[in-house]
Design an enzyme around this catalytic site. Structure first.
Site, PDB file in Angstrom:
ATOM      1  N   ASP A   1       0.879  -1.161   0.000  1.00 11.63           N
ATOM      2  CA  ASP A   1       0.000   0.000   0.000  1.00 11.63           C
ATOM      3  C   ASP A   1       0.929   1.227   0.000  1.00 11.63           C
ATOM      4  O   ASP A   1       2.107   1.109   0.316  1.00 11.63           O
ATOM      5  CB  ASP A   1      -0.869  -0.036   1.265  1.00 11.63           C
ATOM      6  CG  ASP A   1      -1.688   1.222   1.434  1.00 11.63           C
ATOM      7  OD1 ASP A   1      -2.333   1.643   0.464  1.00 11.63           O
ATOM      8  OD2 ASP A   1      -1.666   1.799   2.552  1.00 11.63           O
ATOM      9  N   LEU A   2       0.396   2.384  -0.379  1.00 12.81           N
ATOM     10  CA  LEU A   2       1.260   3.576  -0.448  1.00 12.81           C
ATOM     11  C   LEU A   2       1.139   4.454   0.809  1.00 12.81           C
ATOM     12  O   LEU A   2       2.073   4.573   1.594  1.00 12.81           O
ATOM     13  CB  LEU A   2       0.900   4.394  -1.702  1.00 12.81           C
ATOM     14  CG  LEU A   2       1.673   5.696  -1.896  1.00 12.81           C
ATOM     15  CD1 LEU A   2       3.141   5.422  -2.186  1.00 12.81           C
ATOM     16  CD2 LEU A   2       1.069   6.501  -3.047  1.00 12.81           C
ATOM     17  N   ASP A   3      -0.055   5.064   0.959  1.00 18.97           N
ATOM     18  CA  ASP A   3      -0.278   6.013   2.054  1.00 18.97           C
ATOM     19  C   ASP A   3      -0.225   5.304   3.398  1.00 18.97           C
ATOM     20  O   ASP A   3      -1.020   4.416   3.663  1.00 18.97           O
ATOM     21  CB  ASP A   3      -1.653   6.679   1.897  1.00 18.97           C
ATOM     22  CG  ASP A   3      -1.752   7.505   0.621  1.00 18.97           C
ATOM     23  OD1 ASP A   3      -0.955   8.425   0.449  1.00 18.97           O
ATOM     24  OD2 ASP A   3      -2.635   7.207  -0.212  1.00 18.97           O
TER      25      ASP A   3
ATOM     26  N   THR B   1       1.257  10.332   3.678  1.00 19.65           N
ATOM     27  CA  THR B   1       0.487  11.386   3.025  1.00 19.65           C
ATOM     28  C   THR B   1      -0.829  11.654   3.749  1.00 19.65           C
ATOM     29  O   THR B   1      -1.514  12.613   3.420  1.00 19.65           O
ATOM     30  CB  THR B   1       0.186  11.011   1.561  1.00 19.65           C
ATOM     31  OG1 THR B   1      -0.121   9.633   1.544  1.00 19.65           O
ATOM     32  CG2 THR B   1       1.368  11.291   0.657  1.00 19.65           C
TER      33      THR B   1
ATOM     34  N   LYS C   1      -8.745   6.543   6.016  1.00 13.64           N
ATOM     35  CA  LYS C   1      -7.546   5.832   5.554  1.00 13.64           C
ATOM     36  C   LYS C   1      -7.923   4.639   4.671  1.00 13.64           C
ATOM     37  O   LYS C   1      -8.762   3.826   5.049  1.00 13.64           O
ATOM     38  CB  LYS C   1      -6.708   5.368   6.756  1.00 13.64           C
ATOM     39  CG  LYS C   1      -5.959   6.521   7.387  1.00 13.64           C
ATOM     40  CD  LYS C   1      -4.949   6.055   8.415  1.00 13.64           C
ATOM     41  CE  LYS C   1      -4.184   7.242   8.975  1.00 13.64           C
ATOM     42  NZ  LYS C   1      -3.358   6.878  10.120  1.00 13.64           N
ATOM     43  N   GLY C   2      -7.304   4.565   3.520  1.00 10.51           N
ATOM     44  CA  GLY C   2      -7.549   3.442   2.607  1.00 10.51           C
ATOM     45  C   GLY C   2      -8.835   3.563   1.808  1.00 10.51           C
ATOM     46  O   GLY C   2      -9.126   2.740   0.952  1.00 10.51           O
TER      47      GLY C   2
ATOM     48  N   ARG D   1     -11.330   8.555  -2.781  1.00 15.02           N
ATOM     49  CA  ARG D   1     -11.593   9.998  -2.659  1.00 15.02           C
ATOM     50  C   ARG D   1     -13.100  10.285  -2.558  1.00 15.02           C
ATOM     51  O   ARG D   1     -13.558  11.022  -1.682  1.00 15.02           O
ATOM     52  CB  ARG D   1     -11.006  10.718  -3.872  1.00 15.02           C
ATOM     53  CG  ARG D   1     -10.843  12.206  -3.662  1.00 15.02           C
ATOM     54  CD  ARG D   1     -10.305  12.857  -4.923  1.00 15.02           C
ATOM     55  NE  ARG D   1      -9.090  12.221  -5.422  1.00 15.02           N
ATOM     56  CZ  ARG D   1      -8.553  12.456  -6.620  1.00 15.02           C
ATOM     57  NH1 ARG D   1      -9.118  13.325  -7.419  1.00 15.02           N
ATOM     58  NH2 ARG D   1      -7.463  11.837  -7.015  1.00 15.02           N
TER      59      ARG D   1
ATOM     60  N   SER E   1      -2.584   0.560  -4.400  1.00 12.67           N
ATOM     61  CA  SER E   1      -3.089   1.726  -3.662  1.00 12.67           C
ATOM     62  C   SER E   1      -4.434   2.196  -4.200  1.00 12.67           C
ATOM     63  O   SER E   1      -4.708   2.084  -5.386  1.00 12.67           O
ATOM     64  CB  SER E   1      -2.068   2.869  -3.786  1.00 12.67           C
ATOM     65  OG  SER E   1      -2.639   4.097  -3.369  1.00 12.67           O
ATOM     66  N   ALA E   2      -5.256   2.773  -3.307  1.00 12.93           N
ATOM     67  CA  ALA E   2      -6.541   3.339  -3.718  1.00 12.93           C
ATOM     68  C   ALA E   2      -6.373   4.731  -4.315  1.00 12.93           C
ATOM     69  O   ALA E   2      -7.312   5.297  -4.864  1.00 12.93           O
ATOM     70  CB  ALA E   2      -7.473   3.411  -2.517  1.00 12.93           C
ATOM     71  N   SER E   3      -5.169   5.271  -4.227  1.00  8.81           N
ATOM     72  CA  SER E   3      -4.963   6.664  -4.637  1.00  8.81           C
ATOM     73  C   SER E   3      -4.753   6.817  -6.134  1.00  8.81           C
ATOM     74  O   SER E   3      -3.947   6.112  -6.738  1.00  8.81           O
ATOM     75  CB  SER E   3      -3.742   7.242  -3.915  1.00  8.81           C
ATOM     76  OG  SER E   3      -3.409   8.496  -4.479  1.00  8.81           O
TER      77      SER E   3
ATOM     78  N   ASN F   1      -3.464   9.416  -7.242  1.00 11.36           N
ATOM     79  CA  ASN F   1      -2.222  10.206  -7.308  1.00 11.36           C
ATOM     80  C   ASN F   1      -0.981   9.352  -7.046  1.00 11.36           C
ATOM     81  O   ASN F   1       0.132   9.897  -6.982  1.00 11.36           O
ATOM     82  CB  ASN F   1      -2.273  11.332  -6.268  1.00 11.36           C
ATOM     83  CG  ASN F   1      -3.391  12.321  -6.548  1.00 11.36           C
ATOM     84  OD1 ASN F   1      -3.475  12.875  -7.634  1.00 11.36           O
ATOM     85  ND2 ASN F   1      -4.272  12.522  -5.583  1.00 11.36           N
TER      86      ASN F   1
ATOM     87  N   LYS G   1     -11.022  -1.260  -1.701  1.00  8.26           N
ATOM     88  CA  LYS G   1     -10.741  -2.088  -0.526  1.00  8.26           C
ATOM     89  C   LYS G   1     -11.894  -1.881   0.453  1.00  8.26           C
ATOM     90  O   LYS G   1     -12.377  -0.758   0.552  1.00  8.26           O
ATOM     91  CB  LYS G   1      -9.437  -1.631   0.154  1.00  8.26           C
ATOM     92  CG  LYS G   1      -8.190  -1.743  -0.726  1.00  8.26           C
ATOM     93  CD  LYS G   1      -7.002  -1.040  -0.067  1.00  8.26           C
ATOM     94  CE  LYS G   1      -5.817  -0.962  -1.010  1.00  8.26           C
ATOM     95  NZ  LYS G   1      -4.680  -0.197  -0.483  1.00  8.26           N
TER      96      LYS G   1
ATOM     97  N   GLU H   1       0.109  -3.265   4.635  1.00 11.02           N
ATOM     98  CA  GLU H   1      -1.046  -2.364   4.712  1.00 11.02           C
ATOM     99  C   GLU H   1      -1.139  -1.682   6.071  1.00 11.02           C
ATOM    100  O   GLU H   1      -0.814  -2.305   7.082  1.00 11.02           O
ATOM    101  CB  GLU H   1      -2.335  -3.181   4.547  1.00 11.02           C
ATOM    102  CG  GLU H   1      -3.022  -3.064   3.234  1.00 11.02           C
ATOM    103  CD  GLU H   1      -3.582  -1.684   2.928  1.00 11.02           C
ATOM    104  OE1 GLU H   1      -3.674  -0.831   3.828  1.00 11.02           O
ATOM    105  OE2 GLU H   1      -3.947  -1.460   1.770  1.00 11.02           O
ATOM    106  N   ASP H   2      -1.618  -0.433   6.097  1.00  8.92           N
ATOM    107  CA  ASP H   2      -1.825   0.251   7.375  1.00  8.92           C
ATOM    108  C   ASP H   2      -3.305   0.435   7.694  1.00  8.92           C
ATOM    109  O   ASP H   2      -3.636   0.947   8.765  1.00  8.92           O
ATOM    110  CB  ASP H   2      -1.147   1.629   7.372  1.00  8.92           C
ATOM    111  CG  ASP H   2      -1.865   2.596   6.463  1.00  8.92           C
ATOM    112  OD1 ASP H   2      -2.220   2.191   5.334  1.00  8.92           O
ATOM    113  OD2 ASP H   2      -2.090   3.751   6.865  1.00  8.92           O
TER     114      ASP H   2
HETATM  115  C1  G6P Z   1      -5.428   6.153  -0.050  1.00 13.80           C
HETATM  116  C2  G6P Z   1      -5.549   6.976   1.224  1.00 13.80           C
HETATM  117  C3  G6P Z   1      -6.915   7.607   1.342  1.00 13.80           C
HETATM  118  C4  G6P Z   1      -7.250   8.365   0.071  1.00 13.80           C
HETATM  119  C5  G6P Z   1      -7.219   7.423  -1.131  1.00 13.80           C
HETATM  120  C6  G6P Z   1      -7.505   8.135  -2.438  1.00 13.80           C
HETATM  121  O1  G6P Z   1      -6.105   4.965   0.126  1.00 13.80           O
HETATM  122  O2  G6P Z   1      -5.290   6.183   2.363  1.00 13.80           O
HETATM  123  O3  G6P Z   1      -6.926   8.463   2.449  1.00 13.80           O
HETATM  124  O4  G6P Z   1      -8.527   8.960   0.164  1.00 13.80           O
HETATM  125  O5  G6P Z   1      -5.924   6.844  -1.200  1.00 13.80           O
HETATM  126  O6  G6P Z   1      -6.467   9.031  -2.725  1.00 13.80           O
HETATM  127  P1  G6P Z   1      -6.461  10.097  -3.899  1.00 13.80           P
HETATM  128  O7  G6P Z   1      -5.014  10.524  -3.967  1.00 13.80           O
HETATM  129  O8  G6P Z   1      -6.898   9.399  -5.145  1.00 13.80           O
HETATM  130  O9  G6P Z   1      -7.376  11.185  -3.514  1.00 13.80           O
HETATM  131 MG    MG Z   2      -2.740   3.163   3.544  1.00 16.29          MG
END
Ligand code: G6P
Ligand code: MG
Length: 218
Positions: free
Chosen positions: A10-12, A18, A46-47, A50, A115-117, A119, A146, A170-171
């Site tokens: 996982d990233l964040d 972040t 977390k996780g 958006r 990662s769910a992000s 970014n 997730k 994972e956190d």
């Molecule tokens: C991760 C973070 C979440 C965040 C999600 C989406 O899972 O833990 O807090 O909302 O990514 O990130 P994004 O960068 O796409 O807004």
């Molecule tokens: Mg995380």
């Protein structure tokens, strides 16, 4: 070390912190709508994707908005978040991460990001880790968030590994559930009580020893 295994991170909260930037941007948004948003409440985001994060935030504030307004707030939140991301440097890689990645590279073990992000690729580039990952699966690649295992199953596929031979870091509770649902070995980074469903839990990445990794791989 003969068994073929793949690692998925996982990233964040695992590679970089972040969450503090997400928090600042969400807090600002909440304040602009007239309510407070606490760090404790931020734990629930977390996780989480958006879009879902905004829905949770609006519930905290008891605010109902049109779809159109929500879309514009999501853009605004991300714009502010990216201002922090653009300032990130390799110094923000969490302690222990570089050592772990170097161990994997030395032992010819491939690793992916899950990662769910949306970014995530940008963040990996900012901290200088992009090129080291064999595969990157992020919020743009998945349709089910997730705790659905989709993100990790795609990661395993991209690594050319069976899910049972993948190890996930994972956190977030949702992330541990996703890894378990994918039948992968789940390693929680954080609080043992919170991440009780993980196969193993460490306070942070510096606690992961080469011996632990060798046992896991063999
Ligand atoms: C991760 C973070 C979440 C965040 C999600 C989406 O899972 O833990 O807090 O909302 O990514 O990130 P994004 O960068 O796409 O807004
Ligand atoms: Mg995380």
């Amino acid at each position: 070390m003969k068994k073929e295994v793949g690692f998925i991170f996982d990233l964040d909260g695992v590679i970089v912190d972040t969450a503090k930037y997400h928090y600042l941007a969400w807090e600002n948004l909440a304040n602009s709508l007239g309510f407070n948003f606490t760090k404790k409440q931020n734990e629930q985001l977390k996780g989480v994707s958006r879009v879902e994060s905004l829905d949770i935030l609006l519930k905290y504030g008891n605010v109902k908005l049109s779809e159109e307004k929500k879309q514009s707030l999501l853009l605004e939140k991300n714009k502010e978040y990216l201002e922090y991301v653009h300032k990130m440097t390799p110094k923000e890689i969490l302690p222990g991460v570089n050592q772990l990645l170097t161990f994997l590279e030395t032992n010819n073990i491939k690793f992916a990001l899950g990662s769910a992000s949306k970014n995530a690729p940008l963040i990996l580039e900012k901290v200088g880790l992009y090129e080291r990952f064999t595969a990157i699966v992020d919020g743009n690649d998945v349709s089910k968030a997730k705790p659905n295992p989709e993100v990790f199953l795609i990661g395993a596929k991209k690594l050319g590994m069976n899910p049972e031979n993948c190890i996930v870091f994972e956190d977030a509770i949702a992330g541990i559930k996703a890894a378990n649902a994918a039948k992968m070995i789940s390693i929680g980074i954080g609080d043992k009580k919170v991440l009780s469903e993980a196969a193993y839990v460490f306070r942070d990445m510096t606690e992961i020893t080469p011996d632990f990794l060798k046992n896991l791989i063999n």
